[in-house]
Design an enzyme around this catalytic site. Sequence first.
Site, short mmCIF file in Angstrom:
data_model
loop_
_atom_site.label_atom_id
_atom_site.label_comp_id
_atom_site.label_asym_id
_atom_site.label_seq_id
_atom_site.Cartn_x
_atom_site.Cartn_y
_atom_site.Cartn_z
N HIS A 190 -12.53 5.42 6.21
CA HIS A 190 -11.91 4.72 7.42
C HIS A 190 -12.98 4.75 8.50
CE1 HIS A 190 -9.79 5.20 11.33
NE2 HIS A 190 -8.53 5.06 10.57
N CYS A 206 -9.01 -0.62 9.54
CA CYS A 206 -8.16 -0.25 10.66
C CYS A 206 -8.57 -1.13 12.10
CB CYS A 206 -8.65 1.22 10.99
SG CYS A 206 -7.66 1.75 12.37
N HIS A 234 -4.40 -0.11 8.40
CA HIS A 234 -3.71 0.14 9.71
C HIS A 234 -3.77 -0.77 10.61
CE1 HIS A 234 -5.53 4.57 8.95
NE2 HIS A 234 -4.70 4.50 8.39
N ASP A 262 -0.15 1.54 12.81
CA ASP A 262 -0.89 2.39 13.18
C ASP A 262 -0.62 2.85 14.68
OD1 ASP A 262 -2.64 4.60 13.18
OD2 ASP A 262 -4.53 3.01 13.54
N HIS A 263 -0.17 3.98 15.10
CA HIS A 263 0.11 4.35 16.41
C HIS A 263 1.32 3.61 17.14
CE1 HIS A 263 -4.20 5.78 16.84
NE2 HIS A 263 -3.76 6.20 15.67
N TYR A 270 1.99 8.98 17.67
CA TYR A 270 2.80 8.83 16.75
C TYR A 270 4.18 9.07 16.88
CZ TYR A 270 -1.33 8.34 13.61
OH TYR A 270 -2.56 7.85 12.87
C1 DNO Z 1 -5.88 8.27 13.94
C2 DNO Z 1 -6.39 8.04 12.62
C3 DNO Z 1 -7.44 8.94 12.22
C4 DNO Z 1 -7.61 8.65 10.68
C5 DNO Z 1 -8.59 9.32 10.01
C6 DNO Z 1 -8.82 9.03 8.60
O1 DNO Z 1 -4.76 7.89 13.99
O2 DNO Z 1 -6.44 6.80 12.10
O3 DNO Z 1 -7.02 10.24 12.35
O4 DNO Z 1 -6.41 8.90 9.81
O5 DNO Z 1 -9.82 9.35 10.56
O6 DNO Z 1 -9.66 9.91 7.75
#
Ligand code: DNO
Length: 395
Positions: free
Chosen positions: A239, A277, A304, A358-359, A375
């Site tokens: 990530h 991401c 993500h 994501d989020h 989340y």
């Molecule tokens: C936040 C995430 C991070 C991610 C970690 C992966 O929302 O994208 O917590 O999950 O860094 O190891």
Amino acid sequence: MEYTFRWFGPNDPSSLNDIRQIGVSGIVTSLANVKYGEKWTDDLINKRKKYIGSFKIDKSKFLKWSVVESLPVHNDIKKRSGNYRYFIDQYKDSLVNLAKNNIKNICYNFMPLIDWVRTDLNFELPNGSQALKYNHLHVCAFENFILKSKNAKLRYSSKQIFEARKLFNSMNSRELSKLKMALLGGLAANDRKYSLRDLNYEIDQFAELKHSDLRNNLKKFINEIYPIIKKYKLNYNIHPDDPPYDVYGLPRILSNEKDIDYLIKIKNDNQIGLTFCSGSLGVNKNNNLPKIINKYGPYINFIHLRNIKHVPKSLDFYEDDHLEGSLDMVKIVKSIILEENNRKKTNHPIKNIPMRPDHGHTILHDKNSKTIPGYSLLGRMKGLDQLKGVIKTIN
Ligand code: DNO
């Protein structure tokens, strides 16, 4: 793309019974209850897998555990000191146990000490919804006047420190405690929560570690686990740093194309791949995301998607709606679909790349319920549906 959703386990306020109703087939989760760095046993993995698989999404289809996020890499491994040998052995066992359960897509990060960083976990937007925000001056104030870490002064200009002191003096006790909460592990999925003393101590432990050392340690670690990755046909996906620059003087590992090149050259094998991401890489204005997807496409094994809004002339940003903000989400999605189309003609094992929204903003009923910052169920669900619309239109 395979539609997935992050679920933090049985204590997550979003239940699998909720999640099964929103149009995803894959679950992204980890065994957060296992002590940091210790092995994930076959039994615990199997129980979690079965539990997820007991939720029906169609006549004869059930949710499945698609991606592990994250299998945490202990800080001793990142530093390559202390008990790192022991933790690498534990890690290898966890990988084998996941493979035995046929869970083969694994996300991890190699950021020392802290995972993602935000300074405001409920930044109020004009329409009443709440977002996550990062403000560098707040980090400077925290580091210099709350944490009081030894070398903090060296990391900022005197103008920044002057401004940060002004900010700090103007903050009331509620604002100060909110800032502390955000920076001391108020975010989900941080490997652990810190007290001020612990964080200071740990930052000192990393004081001697340079970027090049961290890279070397990543390389050595990957070389050690690689035989297992190959033998069990795992996909092991790093990530990116969030945000993609150093925080507290700790070196980061994967912030730009140069860093990705370094990672990829370790093995030149897409089983040692990337978690793409958009929100993390997108904070660095020099990162051209569609270009990154085109260039490193076959290495992307997990995605993500979220948007951010840069605050002009600063390192600051806040999280925007999935289709708004500074990143061109439609172009990003187009590049991903192009990569998936290219893949069809190859023997790449992942034809539908797992993607999670994501989020999301905290909106509607979630504003009055317990949620994990970033989340909330409703905000993420809204993002998911917007992304689905874009994907369907492109296809
Ligand atoms: C936040 C995430 C991070 C991610 C970690 C992966 O929302 O994208 O917590 O999950 O860094 O190891």
